[in-house]
Design a protein around this motif. Sequence first.
Motif, short mmCIF file in Angstrom:
data_model
loop_
_atom_site.label_atom_id
_atom_site.label_comp_id
_atom_site.label_asym_id
_atom_site.label_seq_id
_atom_site.Cartn_x
_atom_site.Cartn_y
_atom_site.Cartn_z
N ARG A 92 74.52 -17.65 -79.76
CA ARG A 92 74.09 -16.90 -80.94
C ARG A 92 73.21 -17.79 -81.80
O ARG A 92 73.50 -18.97 -81.97
N LYS B 59 77.78 6.89 -84.18
CA LYS B 59 76.69 6.38 -85.02
C LYS B 59 75.46 6.03 -84.19
O LYS B 59 74.34 6.18 -84.64
N LEU C 249 76.51 -3.17 -78.38
CA LEU C 249 75.16 -2.69 -78.73
C LEU C 249 74.16 -3.75 -78.30
O LEU C 249 73.90 -4.70 -79.03
N VAL D 184 72.84 -16.07 -91.08
CA VAL D 184 73.56 -14.92 -91.60
C VAL D 184 74.17 -15.32 -92.92
O VAL D 184 75.05 -16.18 -92.96
N ILE D 185 73.66 -14.73 -94.01
CA ILE D 185 74.30 -15.03 -95.30
C ILE D 185 74.86 -13.78 -95.95
O ILE D 185 75.69 -13.87 -96.85
N ASP D 186 74.45 -12.59 -95.49
CA ASP D 186 74.98 -11.37 -96.10
C ASP D 186 75.80 -10.60 -95.07
O ASP D 186 75.68 -10.81 -93.87
N ASN D 187 76.61 -9.66 -95.61
CA ASN D 187 77.55 -8.95 -94.75
C ASN D 187 76.89 -8.08 -93.69
O ASN D 187 77.47 -7.82 -92.64
N ASP D 188 75.69 -7.59 -93.99
CA ASP D 188 75.04 -6.66 -93.07
C ASP D 188 74.02 -7.35 -92.17
O ASP D 188 73.20 -6.69 -91.55
N GLN D 189 74.09 -8.67 -92.10
CA GLN D 189 73.17 -9.41 -91.22
C GLN D 189 73.88 -9.83 -89.94
O GLN D 189 75.06 -10.21 -89.97
N PHE D 190 73.13 -9.76 -88.84
CA PHE D 190 73.66 -10.19 -87.54
C PHE D 190 72.61 -11.06 -86.87
O PHE D 190 71.41 -10.76 -86.92
N ARG E 234 75.33 -5.92 -82.05
CA ARG E 234 76.44 -6.83 -81.78
C ARG E 234 77.42 -6.08 -80.90
O ARG E 234 77.30 -4.87 -80.73
N ALA E 235 78.37 -6.83 -80.36
CA ALA E 235 79.37 -6.23 -79.45
C ALA E 235 78.65 -5.53 -78.30
O ALA E 235 77.75 -6.10 -77.68
N ILE F 86 81.37 3.92 -82.96
CA ILE F 86 80.12 3.34 -82.43
C ILE F 86 79.38 4.39 -81.60
O ILE F 86 78.16 4.55 -81.74
#
Lengths: 217, 357
Positions: free
Chosen positions: A122, A47, A203, A85-91, A200-201, A44
């Motif tokens: 959330r 990146k 960030l 959230v329906i896809d893996n890369d959505q938050f 998230r977390a 983290i």
Amino acid sequence: MLAKRINFGAEEPGDPAAKIWGRFPARKVALVPAPVGLQPSKYIQGKWRDGQFGATSALGLQAVHDGTELAIRLEWECEQPVATVIDNDQFADAAALLFPLSESASLIMGAGGEPVSIWFWRADRPKVAHNNVAVGIGTSRLTSSPLISTRAEHTHGRWALVFRRALAADATAAAEVAPFDPGKAYRVALAVWRGANAERAGLKAFSPEWVELTLEA
Amino acid sequence: MDATEQAARIGRDIDGQIVKPKRQLAMVFDLNKCLGCHTCSIACKTQWTREEGMEGMWWNVVNTLPGEGTPKGWEAMGGGFEPDGRQRPSRIPGKEEFGDAWQFNQKEVLFDGTATHLEPKNFKGEKPSWGPNWDEDQGAGEYPNSHFFYFPRLCNHCTHPACLEACPRGAIYKREQDGIVLIDDQKCKGYRFCMEACPYKRIYYNHVKLVSQKCIFCFPRIDEGVAPACARQCPGRLRFVGYLDDESGPIHKLVHQWKVALPLHEEFGTQPNVFYVPPLSPPRVTATGKPDPSKPRIPLEYLQSLFGPRVEESLGILEAEKAKKARGEPSELMDILIVYRWPDHVFPDLTKDPATL
């Protein structure tokens, strides 16, 4: 700031658009990005080293109580809301209040022996906030109580969110739940996550100083 | 340091040293024997990923190579470590890239009569553009030099797992007794940094339980002396399982003694513990229709791109030992790869029949 004591009966403070909230000025709380160096993993830190997160610079804070229940309203700018959230890369967008459970607890997620209680909302589970206890970065743990109900609205590029919780806390849960008494002063810290930016977390944008919150007697 | 703190260090880079478990379980796949039947994937699916939220999960998947793989184009997504130890940034593969579990209009076709053809829809309600094995049997090259081979993939249970290093909650750990890498779903908060950091893209997100999930090396079976489901069910008997330090076992012999089993994309820097015996191939056919024994049908450069520079040596050893066996001479390597006795010769420490438990 002062949480005014009012009669909730006709006011519906649980509604973020209720008239009652227009009667009290909001306290503007400045937010800053959580430090990259405090992110608890090298991945983290690497990146996100350019710090392109936590851009929410302020939120409006209001609070009222009626002697048995506390209602806290947050409002902040969010141009691209994410509530599903329906896809893996959505938050999803998120917000949290952090209360110390001991006198010297750090507002950066508490520390060993100095826990904090976190009310975490959330946008993809909009009606309830989870209470977490943390004793340091990366340690937050969900607790089974208390019930913290929430209601949120996104209009004109802004989230408005109200948390509601009973003032009294079960004595058996004292290690996990902050109790509130009218006439006393408390401290709170705040954080906001922008889902559209994959926040998230750790960030997030957070208030680097405690905000004093006094419940009117 | 207490035992819990010590256990949490395993698999991490502490002051430039990777903390290793006491022993490491590993797998070796002999790609020359994989027939692409997907029995391994189905064995895993029926054992572990049948619950709601796991529909699109294939902890084990068999792709066709050359090909895009699962998730689509995973080799170019980044992740893992740079040679200097820094973690390489990456991204989270989407559901469509993994290949979603499609919904079909069975009701309309079979009961209502309002549609005539079954049509799949993805999670967005759209016509799918990719699936978990979309380019199966496609391969590469032009006839008569077209070629492909089957390629089973699963979590590599790495010695230095990028997922474990990336998790901000310490929810991923490596077992001290056998190096199996597991995600503690009580600690996982579904942040998905592990999915970003894993260069092999073998971690899925469960949208119902809101946690990341992946291959668990069938650890409850391992604890009972039973081989992982994918390995035990493999009809080709090509999935060797055992401890890397067991000098009498097939894993050590294939990886360290004969040096024919190679890790996938070693340059990703995570030290994977799944190894592959690379595929031999018939010679290329020239423009005049003659076989050219100097050139294998599967281009060496392609295999090097997967298994690194040692693949040429590995293929040479395999060819030489194959030739020995063909001449009627003994070859320990060929005997290991043939697996004369099942299950003793393919996973010698994990031979218990699960039906007897």
